[in-house]
Design a protein around this motif. Sequence first.
Motif, PDB file in Angstrom:
ATOM      1  N   LEU A   1     -77.944  21.922 -70.995  1.00 18.60           N
ATOM      2  CA  LEU A   1     -77.133  23.020 -71.511  1.00 18.60           C
ATOM      3  C   LEU A   1     -78.077  24.113 -71.986  1.00 18.60           C
ATOM      4  N   LEU A   2     -78.030  25.260 -71.325  1.00 20.55           N
ATOM      5  CA  LEU A   2     -79.024  26.307 -71.537  1.00 20.55           C
ATOM      6  C   LEU A   2     -78.377  27.619 -71.959  1.00 20.55           C
ATOM      7  N   GLY A   3     -79.139  28.401 -72.707  1.00 18.18           N
ATOM      8  CA  GLY A   3     -78.695  29.737 -73.086  1.00 18.18           C
ATOM      9  C   GLY A   3     -79.189  30.756 -72.078  1.00 18.18           C
ATOM     10  N   ALA A   4     -78.290  31.543 -71.540  1.00 16.99           N
ATOM     11  CA  ALA A   4     -78.657  32.538 -70.530  1.00 16.99           C
ATOM     12  C   ALA A   4     -79.668  33.550 -71.056  1.00 16.99           C
ATOM     13  N   GLU A   5     -79.619  33.818 -72.348  1.00 20.89           N
ATOM     14  CA  GLU A   5     -80.502  34.821 -72.943  1.00 20.89           C
ATOM     15  C   GLU A   5     -81.623  34.190 -73.768  1.00 20.89           C
ATOM     16  N   ASP A   6     -81.942  32.941 -73.494  1.00 26.52           N
ATOM     17  CA  ASP A   6     -83.003  32.246 -74.230  1.00 26.52           C
ATOM     18  C   ASP A   6     -84.343  32.891 -73.895  1.00 26.52           C
ATOM     19  N   LEU A   7     -84.985  33.463 -74.898  1.00 27.77           N
ATOM     20  CA  LEU A   7     -86.268  34.125 -74.694  1.00 27.77           C
ATOM     21  C   LEU A   7     -87.449  33.176 -74.891  1.00 27.77           C
ATOM     22  N   MET A   8     -87.207  32.008 -75.478  1.00 29.35           N
ATOM     23  CA  MET A   8     -88.285  31.035 -75.685  1.00 29.35           C
ATOM     24  C   MET A   8     -88.431  30.111 -74.479  1.00 29.35           C
ATOM     25  N   THR A   9     -87.312  29.652 -73.963  1.00 26.61           N
ATOM     26  CA  THR A   9     -87.313  28.763 -72.807  1.00 26.61           C
ATOM     27  C   THR A   9     -86.294  29.311 -71.815  1.00 26.61           C
ATOM     28  N   ARG A  10     -86.758  30.075 -70.890  1.00 20.90           N
ATOM     29  CA  ARG A  10     -85.867  30.690 -69.904  1.00 20.90           C
ATOM     30  C   ARG A  10     -85.132  29.609 -69.109  1.00 20.90           C
ATOM     31  N   PRO A  11     -83.873  29.847 -68.750  1.00 21.24           N
ATOM     32  CA  PRO A  11     -83.123  28.855 -67.974  1.00 21.24           C
ATOM     33  C   PRO A  11     -83.839  28.408 -66.701  1.00 21.24           C
ATOM     34  N   LYS A  12     -84.554  29.307 -66.064  1.00 17.70           N
ATOM     35  CA  LYS A  12     -85.281  28.952 -64.839  1.00 17.70           C
ATOM     36  C   LYS A  12     -86.308  27.848 -65.101  1.00 17.70           C
ATOM     37  N   ALA A  13     -86.812  27.761 -66.330  1.00 18.61           N
ATOM     38  CA  ALA A  13     -87.806  26.742 -66.670  1.00 18.61           C
ATOM     39  C   ALA A  13     -87.223  25.332 -66.602  1.00 18.61           C
ATOM     40  N   ALA A  14     -85.903  25.202 -66.625  1.00 20.16           N
ATOM     41  CA  ALA A  14     -85.265  23.882 -66.562  1.00 20.16           C
ATOM     42  C   ALA A  14     -85.131  23.363 -65.133  1.00 20.16           C
ATOM     43  N   GLU A  15     -85.351  24.210 -64.153  1.00 19.21           N
ATOM     44  CA  GLU A  15     -85.148  23.793 -62.765  1.00 19.21           C
ATOM     45  C   GLU A  15     -86.021  22.608 -62.344  1.00 19.21           C
ATOM     46  N   PRO A  16     -87.326  22.587 -62.671  1.00 21.23           N
ATOM     47  CA  PRO A  16     -88.119  21.408 -62.297  1.00 21.23           C
ATOM     48  C   PRO A  16     -87.630  20.128 -62.983  1.00 21.23           C
ATOM     49  N   LEU A  17     -87.197  20.249 -64.223  1.00 17.32           N
ATOM     50  CA  LEU A  17     -86.671  19.088 -64.939  1.00 17.32           C
ATOM     51  C   LEU A  17     -85.385  18.604 -64.276  1.00 17.32           C
ATOM     52  N   ALA A  18     -84.493  19.519 -63.959  1.00 21.63           N
ATOM     53  CA  ALA A  18     -83.237  19.149 -63.301  1.00 21.63           C
ATOM     54  C   ALA A  18     -83.500  18.500 -61.944  1.00 21.63           C
ATOM     55  N   ALA A  19     -84.474  19.016 -61.220  1.00 21.80           N
ATOM     56  CA  ALA A  19     -84.799  18.446 -59.908  1.00 21.80           C
ATOM     57  C   ALA A  19     -85.357  17.034 -60.029  1.00 21.80           C
ATOM     58  N   ALA A  20     -86.058  16.756 -61.115  1.00 20.15           N
ATOM     59  CA  ALA A  20     -86.648  15.429 -61.308  1.00 20.15           C
ATOM     60  C   ALA A  20     -85.639  14.403 -61.813  1.00 20.15           C
ATOM     61  N   LEU A  21     -84.600  14.861 -62.480  1.00 20.83           N
ATOM     62  CA  LEU A  21     -83.577  13.943 -62.988  1.00 20.83           C
ATOM     63  C   LEU A  21     -82.691  13.488 -61.830  1.00 20.83           C
ATOM     64  N   PRO A  22     -82.443  12.191 -61.728  1.00 18.37           N
ATOM     65  CA  PRO A  22     -81.639  11.696 -60.608  1.00 18.37           C
ATOM     66  C   PRO A  22     -80.207  12.239 -60.568  1.00 18.37           C
ATOM     67  N   ASP A  23     -79.615  12.512 -61.717  1.00 19.40           N
ATOM     68  CA  ASP A  23     -78.222  12.962 -61.758  1.00 19.40           C
ATOM     69  C   ASP A  23     -78.067  14.009 -62.860  1.00 19.40           C
ATOM     70  N   ALA A  24     -78.519  15.228 -62.570  1.00 19.54           N
ATOM     71  CA  ALA A  24     -78.506  16.285 -63.585  1.00 19.54           C
ATOM     72  C   ALA A  24     -77.562  17.407 -63.200  1.00 19.54           C
ATOM     73  N   ARG A  25     -77.020  18.017 -64.230  1.00 18.91           N
ATOM     74  CA  ARG A  25     -76.220  19.221 -64.040  1.00 18.91           C
ATOM     75  C   ARG A  25     -76.710  20.257 -65.039  1.00 18.91           C
ATOM     76  N   ILE A  26     -76.897  21.473 -64.566  1.00 18.31           N
ATOM     77  CA  ILE A  26     -77.276  22.584 -65.437  1.00 18.31           C
ATOM     78  C   ILE A  26     -76.029  23.405 -65.728  1.00 18.31           C
TER      79      ILE A  26
END
Length: 118
Positions: A55-80
């Motif tokens: 669950l990500l904030g679209a306007e997160d300036l500390m951890t941009r939503p795009k930064a979660a993509e590698p984590l989501a790809a590594a998780l077997p069953d993830a939803r962003i």
Amino acid sequence: KLGHHPTPGLWMVGATIRLLERSGPGVLHGDLAACDRYADAVARAEAVAAPTLLLLGAEDLMTRPKAAEPLAAALPDARIEILPGTGHLPMIERPDEVVDAVVGFAREVAVPTRGASI
């Protein structure tokens, strides 16, 4: 402009201070230490067996939503799910939307058991 304040996050200072005041000794240190050790999270994510909601904030300036993509790809069953108009602390900025997202996700992935409900 997040939280209806011209400086992103500044309106949350009081709430954040109150949360820190209510936290037990060592909680902040533990949180920051965990963040510091986060480097191998993507490698470890492959071992997570449970469905996972990121669950990500679209306007997160500390951890941009795009930064979660590698984590989501590594998780077997993830939803962003990205909350619009939300920064780094969605549980404070948009508590109702966070609860709705978490409960909705839990209902989707729950394994039915007799007599149980979410």
